[in-house]
Motif scaffolding. Structure first.
Motif, PDB file in Angstrom:
ATOM      1  N   VAL A  10       0.862  -1.129   0.060  1.00  0.00           N
ATOM      2  CA  VAL A  10      -0.092  -0.063   0.065  1.00  0.00           C
ATOM      3  C   VAL A  10       0.952   1.306  -0.172  1.00  0.00           C
ATOM      4  O   VAL A  10       0.500   2.228  -0.795  1.00  0.00           O
ATOM      5  N   ASN A  11       1.886   1.202   0.859  1.00  0.00           N
ATOM      6  CA  ASN A  11       2.929   2.353   0.822  1.00  0.00           C
ATOM      7  C   ASN A  11       2.299   3.630   1.013  1.00  0.00           C
ATOM      8  O   ASN A  11       2.648   4.636   0.364  1.00  0.00           O
ATOM      9  N   GLU A  70      -7.550   5.509  -3.145  1.00  0.00           N
ATOM     10  CA  GLU A  70      -6.686   5.340  -4.159  1.00  0.00           C
ATOM     11  C   GLU A  70      -6.212   3.828  -4.847  1.00  0.00           C
ATOM     12  O   GLU A  70      -6.103   3.461  -5.986  1.00  0.00           O
ATOM     13  N   ILE A  71      -6.472   2.865  -3.847  1.00  0.00           N
ATOM     14  CA  ILE A  71      -6.069   1.618  -3.984  1.00  0.00           C
ATOM     15  C   ILE A  71      -7.242   0.980  -4.955  1.00  0.00           C
ATOM     16  O   ILE A  71      -7.119   0.060  -5.757  1.00  0.00           O
ATOM     17  N   ARG A  86      -0.801   4.749   0.705  1.00  0.00           N
ATOM     18  CA  ARG A  86      -2.004   4.926  -0.366  1.00  0.00           C
ATOM     19  C   ARG A  86      -3.448   4.890   0.493  1.00  0.00           C
ATOM     20  O   ARG A  86      -3.392   3.728   1.143  1.00  0.00           O
ATOM     21  N   SER A  87      -4.295   5.632   0.276  1.00  0.00           N
ATOM     22  CA  SER A  87      -5.635   5.432   0.866  1.00  0.00           C
ATOM     23  C   SER A  87      -6.243   4.388   0.384  1.00  0.00           C
ATOM     24  O   SER A  87      -6.054   3.923  -0.989  1.00  0.00           O
TER      25      SER A  87
END
Length: 203
Positions: A136-137, A143-144, A139-140
């Protein structure tokens, strides 16, 4: 969260418990981890010619071991990670990564969660026996959603049930496409684990 056992303890302990605790935290606990990966890696660590240099090295050894397994075991291994968008029964790390415990995170709307649930189901129809794993790094979940839509070749949408699951043409298990997706997921589990190390201030 409890601190990780020392590298020396993980490597030299006659008991596999320090290794189980460490891998269960960094890679997510699962039956295949405790019953297969830990015993194999514990034996390997006992015979290392030199001390472990870092927790990151331990993760690399673990992921390399997983990649030697048959594909069914590898698929079981990645299934130990929660699906993107799950909100219940998450480990401490998964809750933080998915934004469930961060005090400044924007709450995910029910519609985004529903969209993610549908996309996960669509993915699992497309790739039988696999679950969608991604680093995921930061990201919300919203966003995913877009990342997963792109991965599946779908248009960006806010629909909670489209396209129909029947439209997901299954990829043949064991095909090059399926194997490539499995390998990508295993590698991403390693990336997630290393990101967890960084969040603890260790490497």
């Amino acid at each position: 969260m409890e601190p990780l056992p020392s590298l020396e303890k993980i490597r030299s302990s006659a008991s596999a418990q320090p290794l189980t605790d460490t891998l269960g935290s960094l890679l997510e606990s699962s039956p295949v981890l405790s019953q297969t990966l830990v015993p194999q890696l514990h034996d390997k660590l006992q015979n290392l010619p030199s001390p472990l240099e870092s927790y990151a090295q331990l993760i690399e050894l673990a992921i390399n071991q997983v990649r030697t397994w048959d594909k069914d075991l590898q698929a079981q291994f990645i299934s130990g990670h929660p699906r993107i968008g799950e909100t219940k029964n998450l480990s401490t790390f998964s809750a933080k990564e998915q934004g469930a415990t961060h005090p400044t995170s924007t709450p995910t709307t029910p519609k985004v969660l529903a969209r993610l649930a549908h996309l996960n189901a669509y993915y699992e129809r497309r790739y039988p026996k696999l679950v969608y794993i991604i680093f995921v790094n930061g990201r919300s979940r919203a966003e995913i959603v877009r990342v997963l839509e792109d991965h599946l070749g779908l248009e960006h949408s806010l629909s909670i049930d489209g396209p129909s699951l029947d439209a997901a043409v299954p990829v043949e298990i064991g095909s090059q496409t399926w194997l490539g997706e499995l390998d990508r997921a295993v590698i991403d589990v390693g990336l997630i684990a290393k990101s967890r190390l960084r969040s603890l201030g260790v490497d």
